[in-house]
Design a protein around this motif. Structure first.
Motif, PDB file in Angstrom:
ATOM      1  N   GLN A 178      53.411  22.040  48.570  1.00 41.48           N
ATOM      2  CA  GLN A 178      52.357  21.110  48.964  1.00 41.48           C
ATOM      3  C   GLN A 178      52.246  19.963  47.964  1.00 41.48           C
ATOM      4  O   GLN A 178      52.097  18.800  48.340  1.00 41.48           O
ATOM      5  CB  GLN A 178      51.025  21.867  49.072  1.00 41.48           C
ATOM      6  N   ARG A 179      52.372  20.305  46.682  1.00 35.71           N
ATOM      7  CA  ARG A 179      52.268  19.269  45.652  1.00 35.71           C
ATOM      8  C   ARG A 179      53.395  18.257  45.757  1.00 35.71           C
ATOM      9  O   ARG A 179      53.193  17.064  45.535  1.00 35.71           O
ATOM     10  CB  ARG A 179      52.283  19.908  44.261  1.00 35.71           C
ATOM     11  N   ASP A 182      52.670  16.002  48.650  1.00 33.77           N
ATOM     12  CA  ASP A 182      51.640  15.033  48.254  1.00 33.77           C
ATOM     13  C   ASP A 182      52.223  13.945  47.373  1.00 33.77           C
ATOM     14  O   ASP A 182      51.890  12.768  47.509  1.00 33.77           O
ATOM     15  CB  ASP A 182      50.508  15.744  47.499  1.00 33.77           C
ATOM     16  N   TYR A 186      52.409   9.973  47.996  1.00 35.78           N
ATOM     17  CA  TYR A 186      51.775   9.098  47.011  1.00 35.78           C
ATOM     18  C   TYR A 186      52.758   8.079  46.457  1.00 35.78           C
ATOM     19  O   TYR A 186      52.480   6.886  46.394  1.00 35.78           O
ATOM     20  CB  TYR A 186      51.203   9.974  45.896  1.00 35.78           C
TER      21      TYR A 186
END
Lengths: 374, 167
Positions: A178-179, A182, A186
Motif C-alpha cells: 500500500q505504501r 501511495d 504521490y
C-alpha cells in the motif's frame, strides 16, 4: 606534492596547481582532485583517492557470508540494497540455490525504490552544486517517503541489511504494498515539479549543455557504466542485458542518449526515475505468496571455485568476484565498483573546460566516494 | 538584427524558465499545509503544541539491541553464545557461569550479557539467529552520551533469571 605532480605532468610557468577537495562540498565526500589550471581552464586533473579506505575487501576475508552483507551496505550507501543483493546472488549462484519467487519480486521492488531514492538525492545535490538550494529540500522531502517504506519493512533507513544469502531477513511488512502504491501516486505528481524547478531552468541548461562530453568510444574503453555511459549511447544496463531477480518479467525501457554531455547525463537519471516507477507498478500487485527465504544451512560454505555476479546499482555495474577454498569465509572477495571506473574519465571530460564546469561534471557523475575507496 | 532578436528572445526564455520554477516555490511558500518539517526535538515524544506530528519510529526500526524481561524479572537468554559468534564486530560478549539447577544438573547461565553500542553496526544477525528469541530491537534512537563508557551496556537486569520453559 608539486614535485610529485610535475614529475607526471609537464607544468609550464603559465600553469598553476590547486587542490580541489578533499573537503570541498561539491566533491560529495573526501575526494581530492589535483587540478592543473591555466587561468581558469582545466588543463589536467588527477583524482587522488583513498581518504575513506576501510579495507572492506580484506575485512570480508575474516567474515562469514552472512556477515559480509552488512559491510557491503557501507560501500555505495545510496544503493545499499543492490550491494547486498550482489553478494547474495553470487553466493546463491555458487551454492546453486533457487530462491523463492517472492524473494525475487521483493528484491526487485526494493532495488527500484533504492534507485529512485538514490537519484532523488543525486538530483537535489546536483541542483545545489549548480546553485539551486531549493532543490535540496524538495528532493529530500520525496526521498523521505521511500525511507519510510524501508524503515517499516527492513528496519533501516539508509543501511538496510535486508538481504541474506538465500532470501530476506524477514518477511515484508503488511503495509509494504500500500505504501508503494501511495508513493507512486504521490511521486507521479511531484516529478513534474523537478522538471519545472531545475530541468527547464536557464541557468542549468547554460551550465550543462555541451559541457563535459564523453564519447561512446571512451565510455566503452574506460569501462564506464550506468546512466553516465548510457547518456553516451553505450547500452550497458545489466538489468536488460543479463536479467537477474525478477527483471526478466518486467517491461521497461533502457534510457539511451547519444550526446554524452552533462545535460544528457542529467536527463538519463531523470528518465530512469520514471522507468523505475513503471517497474514498481508492474511488480507491486503481483508479489507471489511463499517463503521469504530458501532453506539454508546455518553455516554457509561455498564449494571451491571462483564465482562472479553483477548487478546494476544506481551508478552502474557492480561486480562481486568471490574465490572460495571451501571454507565458510571467502578466500578473496573483489568488488568491481562502478564509481571507480567512472571516476577515471574525469580528466578526459573536464580537460579544456573551466573550473566551474568541473563541479557540474563531477556532480553529473553522481560519485559516491566510499564506493571508490571501499 | 538577427542576433539582437536572438538575444532578446534568449532573455525572455530565461526569465520564463525562472518564473516557472518560482511558481512552484511560490506555491509552497503560500501554502503552509505543504510543510513537511517535523519540529525536532520539540515534538519527538508528542509534547509541544503540534503533538499530531509526533515522531514515532516503526516497530522494526533497528534502534538498539535490548533483552526484554517479564514482570518477574526473567529473560529468555540461555547463554548459548550464538549471538556472540554471529556478531561481525565483536559487539556482544557473554560472561556465563555454570549453576546447579533444581534437578541437580549443572546448567549454563549468563552472568552478564555485554552489548557495546558504540561498536554495533545494526546488521540484526544477533536478533535473527537467537534460538530462544531473547534479543530484540528497541526503537530508541537518541544514543548520544557524554562518556563513551556509557555505551557499554549490560542487557540482563541485575538479579534476573532464566524464564521457565526456555532451554
Amino acid at each position: 606534492m608539486t614535485e610529485e605532480i610535475s614529475s607526471v605532468v609537464e607544468v609550464d610557468d603559465q600553469e598553476y596547481i590547486i587542490n580541489f577537495g578533499p573537503q570541498h562540498p561539491s566533491t560529495h565526500g573526501v575526494l581530492r582532485f589535483v587540478v592543473n589550471l591555466r587561468g581558469e581552464v582545466v588543463k589536467n586533473l588527477q583524482p587522488h583517492i583513498g581518504y575513506i579506505h576501510r579495507g572492506i575487501e580484506k575485512m570480508c576475508e575474516k567474515l562469514t557470508y552472512q556477515q559480509i552483507i552488512h559491510l557491503t551496505d557501507r560501500m555505495d550507501y545510496l544503493s545499499a540494497h543492490m550491494n547486498n543483493e550482489a553478494v547474495c546472488l553470487c553466493v546463491e549462484k555458487a551454492l546453486d540455490i533457487e530462491v523463492p519467487e517472492r524473494v525475487k519480486y521483493v528484491r526487485t521492488i526494493l532495488d527500484e525504490l533504492n534507485r529512485i531514492a538514490s537519484h532523488q538525492l543525486w538530483w537535489c545535490s546536483f541542483g545545489m552544486d549548480m546553485g539551486g538550494q531549493t532543490c535540496y529540500f524538495y528532493g529530500l522531502r520525496d526521498r523521505e517517503k521511500i525511507l519510510d517504506i524501508f524503515e517499516e519493512t527492513c528496519g533501516g533507513r539508509l543501511l538496510l541489511s535486508y538481504n541474506t544469502p538465500g532470501g530476506l531477513m524477514w518477511d515484508i511488512h503488511p503495509n509494504f504494498q500500500q505504501r508503494i502504491k501511495d508513493f507512486i501516486k504521490y511521486f507521479r505528481k511531484k516529478l513534474p515539479e523537478y522538471d519545472k524547478i531545475l530541468t527547464g531552468n536557464v541557468i542549468l541548461q547554460e551550465r550543462t549543455k555541451g559541457i563535459g562530453h564523453l564519447s561512446l568510444e571512451d565510455a566503452i574503453s574506460y569501462g564506464v557504466t550506468g546512466p553516465t555511459a548510457r547518456a553516451s549511447g553505450f547500452s550497458c544496463d545489466v538489468r536488460k542485458n543479463y536479467p537477474y531477480s525478477a527483471y526478466d518479467k518486467v517491461d521497461f525501457k533502457e534510457i539511451l542518449y547519444t550526446e554524452g554531455d552533462t545535460f544528457h547525463r542529467y536527463l538519463a537519471r531523470m528518465e530512469e526515475m520514471r522507468e523505475s516507477m513503471k517497474i514498481l507498478e508492474q511488480l507491486v500487485d503481483n508479489i507471489p505468496a511463499g517463503d521469504f527465504t530458501a532453506k539454508m544451512k546455518p553455516v554457509v560454505k561455498l564449494p571451491e571455485g571462483e564465482y562472479f555476479q553483477r548487478v546494476e546499482t544506481s551508478r552502474g555495474e557492480l561486480g562481486v568476484y568471490i574465490i572460495s577454498k571451501g571454507d565458510k569465509f571467502p578466500y578473496r572477495i573483489k568488488f568491481r565498483s562502478p564509481n571507480f571506473c567512472n571516476l577515471a574519465t574525469m580528466n578526459l571530460m573536464a580537460s579544456g573546460f573551466k573550473i566551474a564546469d568541473l563541479i557540474a561534471i563531477s556532480g553529473s557523475m553522481d560519485l559516491v566516494i566510499p564506493d571508490i575507496d571501499r | 538584427m538577427k542576433s539582437i532578436i536572438e538575444y532578446i528572445s534568449g532573455i525572455y526564455r530565461g526569465l520564463r524558465s525562472l518564473l516557472i520554477g518560482m511558481s512552484v516555490t511560490g506555491k509552497y511558500f503560500f501554502s503552509p499545509r505543504a510543510i513537511v518539517t517535523q519540529q525536532y526535538p520539540e515534538n519527538r515524544h508528542g509534547h509541544g503544541k503540534r503533538s499530531k506530528k509526533q515522531l514515532v519510529m516503526f516497530d522494526r526500526f533497528k534502534g538498539e539491541v535490548v533483552m526484554p524481561h517479564d514482570a518477574n524479572n526473567q529473560h529468555k537468554c540461555t547463554g548459548c553464545g550464538i549471538c556472540e559468534i554471529n556478531c561481525p564486530n565483536g559487539t556482544i560478549e557473554i560472561i556465563s557461569v555454570s549453576k546447579v539447577g533444581e534437578d541437580g544438573k549443572k546448567k549454563r547461565a549468563i552472568e552478564k550479557h555485554i552489548y557495546r553500542l558504540g561498536m554495533c553496526s545494526f546488521c540484526a544477525l544477533c536478533v535473527k539467529t537467537c534460538p530462544s528469541k531473547a534479543l530484540e530491537f528497541s526503537q530508541e534512537f537518541e544514543h548520544a552520551v557524554f562518556d563513551r563508557t556509557k555505551l557499554v551496556k549490560v542487557l540482563n537486569k541485575p538479579g534476573s533469571s532464566l524464564m521457565k520453559g526456555v532451554e
